[in-house]
Design a protein around this motif. Sequence first.
Motif, short mmCIF file in Angstrom:
data_model
loop_
_atom_site.label_atom_id
_atom_site.label_comp_id
_atom_site.label_asym_id
_atom_site.label_seq_id
_atom_site.Cartn_x
_atom_site.Cartn_y
_atom_site.Cartn_z
N TYR A 69 0.84 -1.21 0.00
CA TYR A 69 0.00 0.00 0.00
C TYR A 69 0.87 1.25 0.00
CZ TYR A 69 -3.41 3.49 1.49
OH TYR A 69 -4.20 4.62 1.57
N LEU A 70 1.97 1.21 0.75
CA LEU A 70 2.86 2.37 0.85
C LEU A 70 3.78 2.50 -0.36
CD1 LEU A 70 3.87 2.09 4.62
CD2 LEU A 70 2.41 3.84 3.59
N PHE A 71 4.18 1.36 -0.94
CA PHE A 71 5.16 1.39 -2.04
C PHE A 71 4.66 0.57 -3.24
CE2 PHE A 71 7.46 1.50 2.04
CZ PHE A 71 8.02 2.76 1.96
N PRO A 72 3.53 0.93 -3.82
CA PRO A 72 2.99 0.13 -4.93
C PRO A 72 3.88 0.12 -6.17
CG PRO A 72 1.79 2.20 -4.71
CD PRO A 72 2.68 2.08 -3.50
N ARG A 73 4.54 1.23 -6.44
CA ARG A 73 5.38 1.29 -7.65
C ARG A 73 6.60 0.39 -7.53
NH1 ARG A 73 9.75 4.45 -9.74
NH2 ARG A 73 9.62 4.56 -12.01
N GLN A 74 7.18 0.33 -6.34
CA GLN A 74 8.40 -0.45 -6.15
C GLN A 74 8.13 -1.94 -5.94
OE1 GLN A 74 7.62 2.34 -4.51
NE2 GLN A 74 9.16 3.81 -5.23
N LEU A 75 6.99 -2.28 -5.33
CA LEU A 75 6.76 -3.66 -4.91
C LEU A 75 5.71 -4.40 -5.74
CD1 LEU A 75 6.80 -3.11 -1.04
CD2 LEU A 75 8.68 -3.85 -2.51
N LEU A 76 4.97 -3.67 -6.56
CA LEU A 76 3.95 -4.30 -7.39
C LEU A 76 4.21 -3.97 -8.86
CD1 LEU A 76 0.73 -3.59 -5.28
CD2 LEU A 76 2.04 -5.72 -5.40
N CYS A 77 3.38 -4.50 -9.73
CA CYS A 77 3.51 -4.22 -11.16
C CYS A 77 2.16 -3.79 -11.72
CB CYS A 77 4.05 -5.45 -11.90
SG CYS A 77 2.96 -6.88 -11.84
N GLN A 78 2.10 -3.58 -13.01
CA GLN A 78 0.92 -3.00 -13.63
C GLN A 78 -0.36 -3.80 -13.41
OE1 GLN A 78 1.43 -2.98 -17.89
NE2 GLN A 78 2.60 -4.86 -17.86
N HIS A 79 -0.23 -5.10 -13.18
CA HIS A 79 -1.41 -5.93 -12.96
C HIS A 79 -2.18 -5.52 -11.71
CE1 HIS A 79 1.39 -8.37 -15.38
NE2 HIS A 79 0.31 -8.87 -15.94
N PHE A 80 -1.48 -4.90 -10.77
CA PHE A 80 -2.07 -4.54 -9.48
C PHE A 80 -2.38 -3.05 -9.36
CE2 PHE A 80 0.70 -8.20 -9.08
CZ PHE A 80 -0.09 -9.12 -8.41
N TRP A 81 -1.99 -2.28 -10.36
CA TRP A 81 -2.17 -0.83 -10.30
C TRP A 81 -3.52 -0.42 -10.87
CZ3 TRP A 81 3.14 0.07 -13.06
CH2 TRP A 81 4.19 -0.20 -12.16
N THR A 82 -4.02 0.71 -10.38
CA THR A 82 -5.20 1.31 -10.98
C THR A 82 -4.78 2.02 -12.28
OG1 THR A 82 -4.91 3.42 -9.84
CG2 THR A 82 -6.19 1.71 -8.69
N LEU A 83 -5.75 2.42 -13.08
CA LEU A 83 -5.44 3.14 -14.32
C LEU A 83 -4.69 4.44 -14.01
CD1 LEU A 83 -8.72 2.65 -16.39
CD2 LEU A 83 -6.50 1.54 -16.75
N GLN A 84 -5.11 5.11 -12.94
CA GLN A 84 -4.45 6.36 -12.56
C GLN A 84 -3.01 6.09 -12.15
OE1 GLN A 84 -6.43 8.58 -9.48
NE2 GLN A 84 -4.80 10.09 -9.31
N GLN A 85 -2.79 5.03 -11.39
CA GLN A 85 -1.44 4.69 -10.97
C GLN A 85 -0.56 4.33 -12.17
OE1 GLN A 85 -2.42 1.62 -8.08
NE2 GLN A 85 -1.63 2.90 -6.41
N ARG A 86 -1.12 3.62 -13.13
CA ARG A 86 -0.34 3.26 -14.32
C ARG A 86 0.17 4.50 -15.03
NH1 ARG A 86 -3.57 -1.79 -17.26
NH2 ARG A 86 -3.59 -3.18 -15.45
N THR A 87 -0.69 5.49 -15.16
CA THR A 87 -0.29 6.73 -15.83
C THR A 87 0.74 7.48 -14.99
OG1 THR A 87 -2.44 6.93 -16.92
CG2 THR A 87 -1.09 8.92 -16.76
#
Length: 271
Positions: A69-87
């Motif tokens: 939750y705190l580090f979605p960009r570092q610890l997750l990938c696009q499959h777990f991101w929202t559309l806003q996070q992907r952008t």
Amino acid sequence: MVGIKDFYRDMKYYFKIHRKLSTPAKFKCLTRKEIELYHQMPKDMIRVAPMLILSTLPFANYIVFPLVYLFPRQLLCQHFWTLQQRTEFAMEGLRKRLYNYKPVFRCVQAQLDTLKGREEHEHWAYVLGLLGSGVHPKPEDIVKSIDLFRGDPYHLSYLYPGHVKVLLRIHSMHTGLRRRLRLAEQATILHEMDMAIIREGGISQLSQEDLRVACFLRGLNPVTMKTEDMIHWLTQWIFVSEAVDTTSLSLLLHCPILLGYNQPSNWILIH
């Protein structure tokens, strides 16, 4: 966890694609989306693996969920991101790449004097002059200088270590071992994606989201651009890519500079 099914589905598909590449047809038997998945999935698996392994341990979810939750960009990938996070994450990644555009351009400029006495010098000086004055050369002018990327001074085997280092960075690649080999592999993947786009009917067949992904991958910020502007830019890229072969892959690696150095949408990110 949201996205886990999509992740495992794509992971299985990645290994299926890997098997396809063992056939004589290689990339020619793959679709554009398959090549994109082949390119992206190893990075996604490496990024997500620690959290997936950790989540299998007893009571580990009390640690995993706060961390992702705190580090979605570092610890997750696009499959777990929202559309806003992907952008947002794509823009953040591109911003880091853009800071290396000027160093690459300076490396390219530094070799201009070595071309004095060669017939390519005058035209290449014109191309670099356009970039230095805030505009971009036409793709036809870029292709006219393709021989410079087939040998001295811009073929991958001729580039100075410092040039190789910043070239890796504009393609979001680490600067560790096998630098030139990995750059050649990156150029091959980009070229094969471009050829797949042509096989599938051209840029006009891409969806809005596909256009944005294609622009980000090739070093252009599409967020503030109109659809027709994205199509125009990618059409120029494809024109250059069609002229590239295995001996001139270095040209494709420099296209983010040759076609995107002065793009207003890119400048917005770093100024």
